[in-house]
Design a protein around this motif. Structure first.
Motif, PDB file in Angstrom:
ATOM      1  N   ILE A 130      26.641  40.947 -15.455  1.00  0.00           N
ATOM      2  CA  ILE A 130      25.562  39.979 -15.687  1.00  0.00           C
ATOM      3  C   ILE A 130      25.637  38.869 -14.647  1.00  0.00           C
ATOM      4  N   CYS A 131      24.900  39.053 -13.597  1.00  0.00           N
ATOM      5  CA  CYS A 131      24.958  38.151 -12.452  1.00  0.00           C
ATOM      6  C   CYS A 131      24.605  36.719 -12.831  1.00  0.00           C
ATOM      7  N   ARG A 132      25.385  35.788 -12.279  1.00  0.00           N
ATOM      8  CA  ARG A 132      25.125  34.373 -12.521  1.00  0.00           C
ATOM      9  C   ARG A 132      24.624  33.674 -11.267  1.00  0.00           C
ATOM     10  N   SER A 133      25.086  34.164 -10.087  1.00  0.00           N
ATOM     11  CA  SER A 133      24.596  33.552  -8.853  1.00  0.00           C
ATOM     12  C   SER A 133      24.640  34.565  -7.720  1.00  0.00           C
ATOM     13  N   HIS A 134      23.709  34.384  -6.794  1.00  0.00           N
ATOM     14  CA  HIS A 134      23.581  35.265  -5.634  1.00  0.00           C
ATOM     15  C   HIS A 134      23.847  34.496  -4.344  1.00  0.00           C
ATOM     16  N   ARG A 135      24.247  35.229  -3.332  1.00  0.00           N
ATOM     17  CA  ARG A 135      24.324  34.683  -1.979  1.00  0.00           C
ATOM     18  C   ARG A 135      23.967  35.801  -1.021  1.00  0.00           C
ATOM     19  N   ASP A 136      23.027  35.522  -0.130  1.00  0.00           N
ATOM     20  CA  ASP A 136      22.598  36.507   0.866  1.00  0.00           C
ATOM     21  C   ASP A 136      22.217  37.833   0.221  1.00  0.00           C
ATOM     22  N   GLY A 137      21.592  37.751  -0.941  1.00  0.00           N
ATOM     23  CA  GLY A 137      21.114  38.958  -1.599  1.00  0.00           C
ATOM     24  C   GLY A 137      22.150  39.707  -2.403  1.00  0.00           C
ATOM     25  N   ASN A 138      23.379  39.198  -2.452  1.00  0.00           N
ATOM     26  CA  ASN A 138      24.440  39.854  -3.216  1.00  0.00           C
ATOM     27  C   ASN A 138      24.902  38.965  -4.361  1.00  0.00           C
ATOM     28  N   CYS A 139      25.277  39.589  -5.447  1.00  0.00           N
ATOM     29  CA  CYS A 139      25.770  38.829  -6.582  1.00  0.00           C
ATOM     30  C   CYS A 139      27.218  38.409  -6.339  1.00  0.00           C
ATOM     31  N   ILE A 140      27.520  37.140  -6.513  1.00  0.00           N
ATOM     32  CA  ILE A 140      28.862  36.638  -6.218  1.00  0.00           C
ATOM     33  C   ILE A 140      29.557  36.029  -7.424  1.00  0.00           C
ATOM     34  N   ASP A 141      28.861  35.894  -8.517  1.00  0.00           N
ATOM     35  CA  ASP A 141      29.501  35.364  -9.723  1.00  0.00           C
ATOM     36  C   ASP A 141      28.792  35.929 -10.942  1.00  0.00           C
ATOM     37  N   PHE A 142      29.543  36.011 -12.043  1.00  0.00           N
ATOM     38  CA  PHE A 142      29.061  36.719 -13.215  1.00  0.00           C
ATOM     39  C   PHE A 142      29.338  35.940 -14.492  1.00  0.00           C
ATOM     40  N   HIS A 143      28.623  36.335 -15.544  1.00  0.00           N
ATOM     41  CA  HIS A 143      28.805  35.694 -16.846  1.00  0.00           C
ATOM     42  C   HIS A 143      29.887  36.350 -17.687  1.00  0.00           C
ATOM     43  N   ALA A 144      29.983  37.674 -17.649  1.00  0.00           N
ATOM     44  CA  ALA A 144      30.897  38.410 -18.532  1.00  0.00           C
ATOM     45  C   ALA A 144      32.075  38.963 -17.749  1.00  0.00           C
ATOM     46  N   TRP A 145      33.265  38.917 -18.377  1.00  0.00           N
ATOM     47  CA  TRP A 145      34.496  39.325 -17.694  1.00  0.00           C
ATOM     48  C   TRP A 145      35.361  40.193 -18.600  1.00  0.00           C
ATOM     49  N   GLY A 146      36.102  41.113 -17.976  1.00  0.00           N
ATOM     50  CA  GLY A 146      37.102  41.873 -18.690  1.00  0.00           C
ATOM     51  C   GLY A 146      38.435  41.148 -18.691  1.00  0.00           C
ATOM     52  N   GLN A 147      39.434  41.775 -19.316  1.00  0.00           N
ATOM     53  CA  GLN A 147      40.762  41.169 -19.421  1.00  0.00           C
ATOM     54  C   GLN A 147      41.652  41.461 -18.221  1.00  0.00           C
ATOM     55  N   GLY A 148      41.290  42.433 -17.434  1.00  0.00           N
ATOM     56  CA  GLY A 148      42.038  42.718 -16.217  1.00  0.00           C
ATOM     57  C   GLY A 148      42.995  43.883 -16.345  1.00  0.00           C
ATOM     58  N   THR A 149      43.288  44.495 -15.210  1.00  0.00           N
ATOM     59  CA  THR A 149      44.289  45.555 -15.124  1.00  0.00           C
ATOM     60  C   THR A 149      45.101  45.325 -13.855  1.00  0.00           C
ATOM     61  N   GLN A 150      46.416  45.478 -13.979  1.00  0.00           N
ATOM     62  CA  GLN A 150      47.317  45.150 -12.870  1.00  0.00           C
ATOM     63  C   GLN A 150      47.425  46.312 -11.896  1.00  0.00           C
ATOM     64  N   VAL A 151      47.342  45.973 -10.623  1.00  0.00           N
ATOM     65  CA  VAL A 151      47.567  46.937  -9.544  1.00  0.00           C
ATOM     66  C   VAL A 151      48.718  46.411  -8.698  1.00  0.00           C
ATOM     67  N   THR A 152      49.736  47.235  -8.516  1.00  0.00           N
ATOM     68  CA  THR A 152      50.898  46.853  -7.721  1.00  0.00           C
ATOM     69  C   THR A 152      51.113  47.901  -6.648  1.00  0.00           C
ATOM     70  N   VAL A 153      51.145  47.457  -5.407  1.00  0.00           N
ATOM     71  CA  VAL A 153      51.323  48.355  -4.268  1.00  0.00           C
ATOM     72  C   VAL A 153      52.628  48.001  -3.583  1.00  0.00           C
ATOM     73  N   SER A 154      53.517  48.968  -3.481  1.00  0.00           N
ATOM     74  CA  SER A 154      54.815  48.736  -2.849  1.00  0.00           C
ATOM     75  C   SER A 154      54.828  49.328  -1.449  1.00  0.00           C
ATOM     76  N   SER A 155      55.609  48.685  -0.603  1.00  0.00           N
ATOM     77  CA  SER A 155      55.674  49.140   0.796  1.00  0.00           C
ATOM     78  C   SER A 155      56.711  50.223   0.969  1.00  0.00           C
TER      79      SER A 155
END
Length: 124
Positions: free
Chosen positions: A99-124
């Motif tokens: 649910i877009c809240r703001s646009h810049r240059d025709g692209n959505c850059i901020d939103f109203h609704a968010w998930g809780q997140g999932t962790q991504v860990t990349v090791s070298s």
């Protein structure tokens, strides 16, 4: 209020791949633009990319262009983030948004609704 649930995070070695999913509690067509963000410890939240309602238009941060792909399957109420050639600097908590809240240059850059997140860990 729409609920967004991310899945697919985990630990992977550099140059590996992961696919994140974001499933919504309601029809994603009604959620308009959707996007992925990430936040590493002690760093600001970063927009990874966004996708238009029909999935035809996508926008990516320069740091992930050519490696990450956002797609959506509105019939499954799900958005995806395919991450290839992962680097240690991609390590972060990844959040989906809708649910877009703001646009810049025709692209959505901020939103109203968010998930809780999932962790991504990349090791070298």
């Amino acid at each position: 209020q729409v609920q967004l649930v991310e899945s697919g995070g985990g630990s992977v070695q550099a140059e590996g791949s992961l696919r994140l999913s974001c499933t919504a509690s309601e029809n994603t067509v009604s959620l308009n633009y959707m996007g992925w963000f990430r936040q590493a410890p002690e760093k600001e939240r970063e927009l990874v990319g966004s996708i238009s309602p029909g999935g035809l238009n996508t926008h990516y941060a320069d740091s992930v262009k050519g490696r990450f792909t956002i797609s959506r399957d509105n019939a499954k109420n799900t958005m995806y983030l395919q991450m290839n050639n992962l680097k240690p600097e991609d390590t972060a908590m990844y959040y989906c948004a809708a649910i877009c809240r703001s646009h810049r240059d025709g692209n959505c850059i901020d939103f109203h609704a968010w998930g809780q997140g999932t962790q991504v860990t990349v090791s070298s």
